[in-house]
Design an enzyme around this catalytic site. Structure first.
Site, short mmCIF file in Angstrom:
data_model
loop_
_atom_site.label_atom_id
_atom_site.label_comp_id
_atom_site.label_asym_id
_atom_site.label_seq_id
_atom_site.Cartn_x
_atom_site.Cartn_y
_atom_site.Cartn_z
N GLU A 49 0.76 -0.83 0.19
CA GLU A 49 -0.16 -0.12 -0.15
C GLU A 49 1.21 0.88 0.20
O GLU A 49 1.05 1.69 -1.31
CB GLU A 49 -0.84 -0.02 1.49
CG GLU A 49 -2.02 1.22 0.96
CD GLU A 49 -3.36 0.80 1.91
OE1 GLU A 49 -3.47 -0.27 2.65
OE2 GLU A 49 -4.36 1.96 2.22
N GLU A 103 -2.09 -0.63 13.50
CA GLU A 103 -3.03 0.35 12.41
C GLU A 103 -4.88 0.37 13.20
O GLU A 103 -5.24 1.38 13.20
CB GLU A 103 -3.59 -0.53 11.68
CG GLU A 103 -4.36 -0.41 10.07
CD GLU A 103 -4.28 -0.73 9.18
OE1 GLU A 103 -3.51 -1.65 8.85
OE2 GLU A 103 -5.34 0.27 7.93
C1 BGC Z 1 -5.29 2.50 5.24
C2 BGC Z 1 -5.05 4.20 6.16
C3 BGC Z 1 -6.40 3.85 4.93
C4 BGC Z 1 -7.32 3.77 4.19
C5 BGC Z 1 -9.36 4.30 4.36
C6 BGC Z 1 -6.32 1.59 4.33
O1 BGC Z 1 -6.19 0.85 4.02
O2 BGC Z 1 -4.14 1.88 5.03
O3 BGC Z 1 -4.78 3.93 6.54
O4 BGC Z 1 -6.95 5.51 5.49
O5 BGC Z 1 -7.39 2.19 4.17
O6 BGC Z 1 -9.39 3.45 3.96
#
Ligand code: BGC
Length: 939
Positions: A516, A791
């Site tokens: 990502e 996260e």
């Molecule tokens: C990201 C986040 C992001 C989010 C939004 C995720 O996959 O890692 O940091 O803000 O998606 O949906």
């Protein structure tokens, strides 16, 4: 941090040499830290009116002295060191300007020309009209300002078939199809005379390293920075004068993929693909006799893909075969007969602009703390810290032996790597030995987020010395330090610092490890203000907001991810609102009005576009909710807990209201009263509608009464005055009841909650969040071994594919809280850029001491406090040319002392009033030691 020291000593040496030849009056220098466009001695900038800054230093009459103020300044900008030494500003002599401005001072001299070098110095007059000595000289150079300055052509090889790994079968992207071999390009030339100056202007996309006569030019890595290459492309300016000599020379460039060639394919989303790596380079050589030569990239360059970097991809890793090294490839006389001519290729489309921010560098090295062997021949190194970068391998072994380094953040119970959370990122570097003595390898065109490294194929038994972790991130200066008497808080602070800097990859990314690594806007809206206390992010974030404008569609829509490598145009409010919120952070923290003016059209366009979704004063456009709110049952996915959900209308309308109020501020600043009135009136409609439709006067809360549904209206001042207390009380009940003193907000609510609670008098609840070690809390993460921030609050028990171990979004406003509320260092909101400062500490919980400082644009602000029984001692420092309002918690103003004297009699200290059990003083610059008797004593 060796190179830092090197750079610093090189800079000091230059300064010393310049100083020696600079006849100036005796006495210590009093003006220091000369900056240009937020950078130190930048090369190749393209600002038409660069902004200059300095601080009144502390030797002589800086912060140590009281009430120092600049009453005037004079800037000289010269085209040579010689002229500057003679105090001649042939480009600009500002004359004596009666002003206390010392930051964001715009250059007002002769028009600046491409390639020119400018040398400058400044002196200031203090409040008594006494002049300082001239500062030491500083410099900047200009890049190539006009498209016509570029005579270089884009070259490369638009072909993946040349990959020795072959291409993927049609329609079946494989890892190898994503990993092109590096392109090696070279060119020889003759410098016919004595070289006076040689400058390379170049952009090698996706990533590149420049070599001149056998040496790497510059110490940056993963260069240039990321942009949407169809809009803007960074070029680098490098002074290579010392590297070029009369006679035959060679210049070489290695091109890696970066975000260029097939960065990711369809998973998890379609990614913008920019084609094949390419180079545009112009090396300008000036001779002492006034003539010059220009070496430009064109089809006369030679190229090969048969070098040692057989495959590279930022996410998957690098494959390096040392047997294929080409000694001398970047030196004159190398036999490149079997290299092909470089192809002329299409330009990427964007405008070439100077990269005006700190480059990415290797900023440190970590030694592993342990090695295990969970399976025969499989060695797992533990770096002791979740870090971002890569490894340096040292090995001896037989030719042709391949060693593989696989990176991960966590281990499985059997001690092998856990990689589910990397999704499709392979994070694997492979080194094939050439079999000659001790071999040292570190990759170039990839990076990983990891704590553990699995080494396979190692000849024999590796030792702790076989591997080192190389820390790689934007080389932004540290801006502040914070420590206190509570270990869990200190631990979280350190985890945040590691996470924040690891996620600087020329833009703030969401995470550094999985497939990502994108610039998700929502993660950084208010959180970015906290980062400004950790690092100097002025240039980094000014650039990122430009990426936001670059992502904007004709209709005003902004992508949730910028640059829009992942084009998510979902037209929600909360994520893109960063495009409005972050310029405000840059304005508050750095007094950057230029960035506000530059971004203003983008902001207006987005506001107008989104206004089209307002129905009856409510906007309901929301995509992600209060992202990653902690579910009560830690096994649940965050979005599945109905009680913690906040209505999209409250999230979107709340945020949009906040954005409109910011727009009023920007419009007023830019002298656009009609715009200001329009935004104000729309804001008023939203406020009335939200209160009319979502406020429940019987219950005293909004929507379903979730914590975030209370936090946002309180934070944005949406709650009718008479109801504030009730909404606040409801929030407190939720925290003490439903979440039992734990965090109950996600990414959105969490960016404001700590300040809302503290301002409402319940800092103790935030202290609970900060010191908890039970789920959900940062302390819980740390207790589970986290060395960065997860996260998910339930990162250990929930969705394995969504548990990055290194995200910064759940930090929320925790760092802001530590600096602005606990240490109490804050810019006075009636000014910008810390021209006036508030020192307003919060004595909370069982904290007995706090030590904090922040390097503001005008110099270091210090706030240390300690409590011993019912005595409070506050040691503070206020930089020269600023003033502060200091809140000293005290029972009684009469019993407050400063440096042993009654405070009311102290120099530069003026008692203003008692307010909420604090004696409030106005102070000038200087260091102060306040002591008071406080109401509550600590146990
Ligand atoms: C990201 C986040 C992001 C989010 C939004 C995720 O996959 O890692 O940091 O803000 O998606 O949906």
């Amino acid at each position: 941090m060796k190179h830092h020291a090197l750079r610093r000593s090189a800079a000091m040496l230059i300064a010393a040499v310049m100083l020696l030849s600079n006849h100036r009056s005796a006495g210590a220098a009093t003006v220091a830290n000369l900056g240009c466009e937020h950078l130190t001695n930048p090369l190749g900038i393209d600002a038409e009116k660069p902004r200059l800054s300095w601080i009144m230093a502390d030797s002589g009459w800086g912060p140590a002295a009281r009430s120092q103020k600049q009453s005037a300044y004079q800037i000289l900008v010269a085209s040579s060191t010689e002229l500057l030494r003679q105090d001649q500003g042939d480009c600009w002599d500002s004359g004596k300007v009666a002003s206390d401005q010392n930051i964001q001072v715009e250059y007002q001299g002769q028009p600046l020309a491409s390639r020119m070098q400018y040398y400058w110095k400044v002196r200031v007059w203090d409040q008594a009209g006494k002049a300082s000595a001239w500062s030491q000289p500083a410099r900047w150079t200009m890049g190539l300002l006009h498209a016509t300055d570029w005579r270089a052509k884009w070259i490369g090889l638009d072909d993946s078939a040349k990959s020795s790994l072959g291409t993927a079968p049609a329609g079946q992207p494989t890892q190898d199809a994503r990993r092109l071999p590096a392109r090696w390009l070279r060119k020889e030339f003759t410098a016919s005379r004595q070289v006076k100056r040689a400058t390379a202007y170049y952009s090698g996309l996706g990533l590149s390293e420049l070599y001149v006569n056998g040496q790497k030019a510059g110490d940056e890595v993963l260069s240039p920075g990321l942009t949407d290459y169809t809009k803007h492309i960074f070029y680098i300016t490098r002074d290579v004068t010392q590297m070029i000599h009369a006679g035959r020379n060679a210049v070489g460039v290695i091109l890696g993929n970066g975000r260029f060639y097939a960065p990711r394919t369809g998973t998890p989303t379609a990614t913008q693909n920019y084609g094949f790596p390419k180079l545009c380079l112009q090396l300008e050589v000036e001779y002492t006799d006034g003539t010059g030569d220009e070496i430009v990239s064109d089809a006369s360059w030679k190229l090969t893909t048969a070098g040692p970097i057989q495959a590279n991809n930022e996410y998957d890793g690098e494959q390096y075969d040392a047997r294929l090294e080409m000694p001398g490839w970047d030196q004159a006389g190398f036999d490149d007969a079997n290299w092909a001519p470089a192809q002329s290729v299409a330009a990427p489309g964007g405008k070439l602009v100077a990269q005006m921010m700190e480059p990415i560098r290797v900023t440190g090295t970590l030694k592993p703390i342990a090695i295990t062997e969970p399976k025969p021949g499989v060695f797992v190194f533990d770096m002791g810290q979740n870090m971002v970068g890569w490894c340096r391998l040292q090995v001896r072994g037989p030719v042709g032996r391949a060693i593989s380094l696989r990176h991960a953040e966590r281990l499985k119970p059997d001690g092998t790597l856990y990689t589910d959370n990397l999704r499709s990122a392979k994070a694997t570097d492979t080194y094939t030995l050439k079999g000659v003595g001790r071999e040292i390898y570190e990759p170039r065109f990839t990076y990983h987020g990891f704590r553990y490294v699995e080494v396979t194929g190692f000849p024999g038994q590796p030792t702790l010395a076989s591997l080192e972790g190389r820390i790689v991130n934007d080389d932004v200066a540290t801006a502040g330090e914070f420590a206190c008497s509570q270990p869990t808080v200190n631990r979280t602070y350190r985890n945040v610092v590691w996470g924040v800097r690891g996620n600087y990859r020329s833009l703030p990314t969401d995470c550094p490890q999985r497939d990502e690594r994108q610039g998700w806007l929502g993660d950084r809206s208010a959180e970015s203000r906290g980062e400004s206390y950790l690092f100097n992010i002025a240039a980094l974030y000014a650039n990122w907001v430009r990426d936001m404008a670059d992502s904007q569609k004709e209709n005003g829509s902004l992508s949730d991810v910028c640059p829009a490598y992942w084009p998510f145009y979902s037209d929600n409010v909360t994520w893109p609102s960063s495009a409005v919120i972050i310029p405000g952070t840059l304005l508050d923290q750095y007094a950057d009005t230029v960035v506000v003016a530059r971004q203003y059209p983008c902001m207006v366009k987005w506001i107008d576009h989104m206004s089209g979704f307002i129905k009856d004063g409510i906007i309901a456009k929301d995509s992600y909710g209060d992202w990653c709110v902690p579910p009560e049952n830690a096994k649940l996915i965050h979005s599945k807990d109905p009680a913690r959900k906040t209505a999209p209308e409250i999230l979107a309308t709340g945020y949009f209201y906040h954005c409109l109020k910011l727009m009023v501020r920007y419009a007023t600043l830019l002298d656009k009263p009609d715009d200001a009135a329009r935004f104000e009136s729309l804001a008023g409609q939203l406020k009335a509608a939200l209160n009319g439709k979502f406020y429940h006067p019987e219950e005293g809360y909004y929507g379903n009464g979730s914590q975030t549904a209370c936090v946002l209206p309180l934070a944005f001042d949406l709650v009718p005055e008479a109801e504030r207390g009730r909404v606040f009380n409801h929030l407190v009940e939720k925290i003490t009841g439903e979440t039992k003193g734990h965090v109950g907000t996600g990414l959105i609510g969490g960016q404001w909650s700590n300040r809302v609670l503290t301002d409402g008098g319940r800092a103790d609840l935030v202290y609970g969040f900060a010191t908890n070690t039970t789920y959900p809390s940062w302390g819980y993460m740390a207790k589970q071994g986290a060395t960065t921030v997860w996260e998910l609050w339930n990162g250990d028990t929930a969705d394995p594919a969504m548990n990055s171990g290194n995200h910064v979004m759940l930090v929320g406003d925790f760092i802001i809280w530590l600096y602005e509320k606990v240490a109490g260092i804050q810019g006075d909101p009636t000014t910008v850029g810390f021209k006036r400062i508030l020192i307003k500490p919060t004595l909370v919980g069982d904290l007995t001491w706090v030590k904090a400082h922040y390097d503001s644009p005008s110099g270091r602000i210090v706030s240390n406090w300690k409590r011993e029984r019912n005595t409070l001692t506050m040691e503070i420092t206020i930089p020269a040319n600023t003033t502060a309002t200091v809140f000293v918690p005290a029972k009684d103003a009469a019993r407050v002392s400063e440096s042993g004297k009654p405070a009311a009699q102290a120099e530069s200290v003026k008692f203003l009033r008692m307010e909420n059990n604090a004696a409030v003083y106005a102070v000038g610059s200087g260091s102060y030691r306040f002591q008071s008797t406080i109401l509550e004593s600590v146990k």
